[in-house]
Design a protein around this motif. Sequence first.
Motif, PDB file in Angstrom:
ATOM      1  N   UNK A 111      52.614  18.891  58.888  1.00 30.27           N
ATOM      2  CA  UNK A 111      53.226  19.318  57.618  1.00 30.27           C
ATOM      3  C   UNK A 111      53.377  20.828  57.485  1.00 30.27           C
ATOM      4  N   UNK A 112      54.131  21.445  58.362  1.00 28.87           N
ATOM      5  CA  UNK A 112      54.361  22.882  58.263  1.00 28.87           C
ATOM      6  C   UNK A 112      55.589  23.159  57.380  1.00 28.87           C
ATOM      7  N   UNK A 113      55.921  24.432  57.198  1.00 25.31           N
ATOM      8  CA  UNK A 113      57.105  24.869  56.451  1.00 25.31           C
ATOM      9  C   UNK A 113      57.132  24.335  55.022  1.00 25.31           C
ATOM     10  N   UNK A 114      55.980  24.371  54.330  1.00 29.09           N
ATOM     11  CA  UNK A 114      55.954  23.962  52.930  1.00 29.09           C
ATOM     12  C   UNK A 114      55.651  25.168  52.051  1.00 29.09           C
ATOM     13  N   UNK A 115      55.948  25.037  50.764  1.00 21.29           N
ATOM     14  CA  UNK A 115      55.660  26.083  49.787  1.00 21.29           C
ATOM     15  C   UNK A 115      54.646  25.530  48.797  1.00 21.29           C
ATOM     16  N   UNK A 116      53.377  25.890  48.976  1.00 22.35           N
ATOM     17  CA  UNK A 116      52.287  25.354  48.156  1.00 22.35           C
ATOM     18  C   UNK A 116      52.320  23.835  48.106  1.00 22.35           C
ATOM     19  N   UNK A 117      52.508  23.215  49.274  1.00 21.77           N
ATOM     20  CA  UNK A 117      52.490  21.766  49.346  1.00 21.77           C
ATOM     21  C   UNK A 117      53.762  21.094  48.880  1.00 21.77           C
ATOM     22  N   UNK A 118      54.863  21.816  48.810  1.00 22.11           N
ATOM     23  CA  UNK A 118      56.155  21.246  48.411  1.00 22.11           C
ATOM     24  C   UNK A 118      57.201  21.541  49.466  1.00 22.11           C
ATOM     25  N   UNK A 128      61.016  30.378  51.180  1.00 22.15           N
ATOM     26  CA  UNK A 128      59.673  30.925  51.341  1.00 22.15           C
ATOM     27  C   UNK A 128      58.748  29.768  51.674  1.00 22.15           C
ATOM     28  N   UNK A 129      57.952  29.892  52.743  1.00 20.31           N
ATOM     29  CA  UNK A 129      57.085  28.792  53.158  1.00 20.31           C
ATOM     30  C   UNK A 129      55.734  29.313  53.634  1.00 20.31           C
ATOM     31  N   UNK A 166      59.512  33.753  55.677  1.00 22.05           N
ATOM     32  CA  UNK A 166      60.902  33.474  55.287  1.00 22.05           C
ATOM     33  C   UNK A 166      61.590  32.733  56.420  1.00 22.05           C
ATOM     34  N   UNK A 167      62.246  31.615  56.083  1.00 25.12           N
ATOM     35  CA  UNK A 167      63.002  30.843  57.076  1.00 25.12           C
ATOM     36  C   UNK A 167      64.396  30.564  56.543  1.00 25.12           C
ATOM     37  N   UNK A 168      65.359  30.296  57.414  1.00 23.00           N
ATOM     38  CA  UNK A 168      66.707  29.949  56.950  1.00 23.00           C
ATOM     39  C   UNK A 168      66.835  28.446  56.725  1.00 23.00           C
ATOM     40  N   UNK A 169      67.804  28.060  55.930  1.00 21.68           N
ATOM     41  CA  UNK A 169      68.092  26.623  55.821  1.00 21.68           C
ATOM     42  C   UNK A 169      68.701  26.120  57.122  1.00 21.68           C
ATOM     43  N   UNK A 170      69.632  26.887  57.694  1.00 20.95           N
ATOM     44  CA  UNK A 170      70.258  26.559  58.973  1.00 20.95           C
ATOM     45  C   UNK A 170      69.705  27.510  60.029  1.00 20.95           C
ATOM     46  N   UNK A 174      68.455  37.489  47.424  1.00 23.37           N
ATOM     47  CA  UNK A 174      67.888  37.447  46.072  1.00 23.37           C
ATOM     48  C   UNK A 174      67.063  36.192  45.832  1.00 23.37           C
ATOM     49  N   UNK A 175      67.486  35.072  46.412  1.00 24.67           N
ATOM     50  CA  UNK A 175      66.843  33.798  46.095  1.00 24.67           C
ATOM     51  C   UNK A 175      65.403  33.702  46.587  1.00 24.67           C
ATOM     52  N   UNK A 176      64.996  34.535  47.547  1.00 26.61           N
ATOM     53  CA  UNK A 176      63.608  34.475  48.021  1.00 26.61           C
ATOM     54  C   UNK A 176      62.712  35.516  47.349  1.00 26.61           C
ATOM     55  N   UNK A 177      63.257  36.194  46.337  1.00 29.62           N
ATOM     56  CA  UNK A 177      62.377  36.992  45.492  1.00 29.62           C
ATOM     57  C   UNK A 177      61.352  36.052  44.868  1.00 29.62           C
TER      58      UNK A 177
END
Length: 859
Positions: A674-681, A516-517, A564-568, A606-609
């Motif tokens: 700095x795109x694709x971050x989750x609340x700055x992480x 999630x980003x 939502x983005x994939x790792x690969x 499930x992991x992006x819930x």
Amino acid sequence: MTYTATIRRTRPLECLILPSLLLLLTMGWSRVVMGTGVVGNFIKINITVVLPEGGNRTKTIDTDENSLKTFGITREELSSALIYTNANGEVSEVVMGERHIPLHLEPVRDSSYTSYSFGTVDGGFWSVSASNFTNITIHDLEDDETLEAVEVSLDWSLPPLAQPNPADVTLTSALLEAAIYLDNTTLVRQKVSGRVAIGKWVQMVPYAGVYLQVLNPHTHLTTLAAYFNTQDYFIDRELVHTLTNLMPGRLAFLTSYYDTSGRLGASSRDTLTSLGSFAARYLTFGDCWSWAWRVGGATLAEGLVTNPHGVMSHPPPLNLEVPVSPSPPSERLCESWPLSWNKRQHFCDMYDGYGDLCSCSAPFTLPANATGTGEELGVVVVAGSRARYLFRLLRQLLTQPGVALHQVLVSIDGGYEETIKLVDLLGLRWRVHNPEGKGSPRISRHMRFALYHGVQLLATNKFIILEDDLILAPDFYSYMQQTAVLLDKDPSLFAVSAYAHFSFRHTAHDPTRLYRVHSLPAYGWMVKRSFLEETLPKWPPVFVATDWDYWMGCGLVRRGRELVIPEVSRTSHAGLSGTHFSGFVTQKRFSNKPLSDDPNTRVNLTTVNREVYEIELKELLSRAKPLNISDPYNFTFPSEPGEVYAVCVKMHFQGDDKTFKVLADALKIWSQDPRDHHYGLWRLPYHRATLLIIATPYSKYSKNYLKQQCPVLSVNGALYAHMLDNYNDENYNFLRHSPLDFLTIMNLNLDSRAQFEHHLMEHSVSHDVTSGEANNETSSHISTLLGDKTVITSTLDEDKTVYTSTPGEDKTVYTSTPAEDKTIYTSTAEDRTVYPSTPPEEKTVYTSTLAEDKTEYTR
């Protein structure tokens, strides 16, 4: 967003008193005195606050004149400053240069009044907020003339046969000129007025590269005209891909201009040799080269003028004349094709470069449009003049299980007949947009047009958006079908993307994992119909210069929702020509990115819930080991399997990204922004470890989440300059002939070679055959010995068939479309193979003499 002022009185520390800026909001509240000292007159100032979710909020405040004087700032300076919040929307200070001025505002969020500013083509700003669109719906766009599709009438008749007369083709290759003539018709001519000085500098001139013309021997019409900028990365691959997909029997003519060798890799040279070229393997800097051949058959003629002394000499021009005679009309069409393939017969007679789409023996056909499993998704493809790119994409898309042909729409930005006919013969829906604006505005307005017509024409609840220059993973459509359910179940999401900007071979390993980003969608993404209906009425007007994807990533569109983005990644960007791309950009940002290769991958939803995702992040943060880094370029990042490491980077707001960029560049990942971050992480599976990058104090995870103290990385000007230098294309492959190369090129026997070496020994001429370096005396002797043998012409017509092409009455004269970057690069050429660019003190000024017809063609 509404702000209230918090009263903070600074306490004296011994004799030191820190003043506070006296600020009051004029929202009906009573005035409250802040700070210390004498209160002066109150004055009104408009301040602009940058919000954490993007966009600006302008408020009117009262401030004390004496407070301004204490901090040495003027009313105008404060009014023009941008005041940034942290991730929670809090303001603690105003930063103006080196001055940090205490200012405390507590936000009360009201997103309907949050304003967002975007640059315009005239250098101004377009500011807008959600309140501007309270009474507008997608139905209000029905009368918008810019959304009306252009009517196009297609002619599928075959062009007439040319007169069966012999003809002559002349190919010119020179230092500053390239041309191909058919009798008295100019097929292509590129000439630059100016001169290139002989010396130690390798000067890179505009329009250098290879010019290709492909003719239909039966109609004498040009089926493909292309320019390949061989100063750029990966262009040799595109050249080879184009040549290997030409239709057998075509007449192909290729001529070089200035230099072809710089980016011509070994594998590309091998392929050109396998296609019939004798000279491709020998090309070095400044050689003049022309080649004519029948595709799938013999070389008709080939010429090479070598440049024996590299930058210390200029070769004479090459003029290669190729006599051609007519081809039998019976070989024109594919007799084995069904009668219903009249559109394909026409298309393949008119155009080239489509491989097995035009194969007579094994033509490409679409699979049966069977109903697949999973949700039926609409697909909107945005395209333009790059028809061969589009065919590559459509071939990959339409052969994936579950894709419904009747739910695919191709939107074409302009009346490009080749592109329109390609889509039509494949049986897909298409619409033509009347182009608006130039550059980024044109792309943005076309995207708006494409999305609008997708909503109108495709009967689906969700839409996939693709661009014509993408490569798709074999599980692309399956990935979209699997993740589509997330958009129904989770209102905190606004889109699913198939591409991850931080997905590199050393930071992406698990194709089942999702993230999630806070970001913008890119290179293949999916949204719901309701999202498009709420977003399209807000779309920027044509005078806004901001790219459409940056606009879609702003708070006005996202409204606090995530992506939502994939790792690969499931897509890859593969276009080398376009508004924002070149081979160098592709090499820098896209060459080391993995692509999922398993068509049966099942992703973990499930992991992006939202709750599960937060719990997992907190667990990783609790056991993360902070890294103390002062110079990312000279730091060995640990990668122990299973370990979690944290790097805290200085970032007060999202635009405060210098430190992040340097760290990302050192890690060899996406460092443009700095795109694709989750609340700055940012969460990166760095090799076999996990690396957490935490923006401090911008990220909400920078406080009370790590159990150990995390040193904050802050880069200096030298490190930032080093990062910027990495975005300069400083290397060019300078290849140079050795003194004995001409013997190999001319295929002289060993005795001749021995005689030549003996001649050099008798004249006490020193040379180094291995390195290709020779002294000045060697150069003068070799020039004498070569004589007129520097011009090599090969006529290899083993089947004794001579092909011709004579001009028709109406011929198009093509002119090259140069790359956008007109920088003239230079490099020192002493004893190395790869030389860094160093601009000379005096630049040669070149003026381009172009052909009269300004028809644009792309690779």
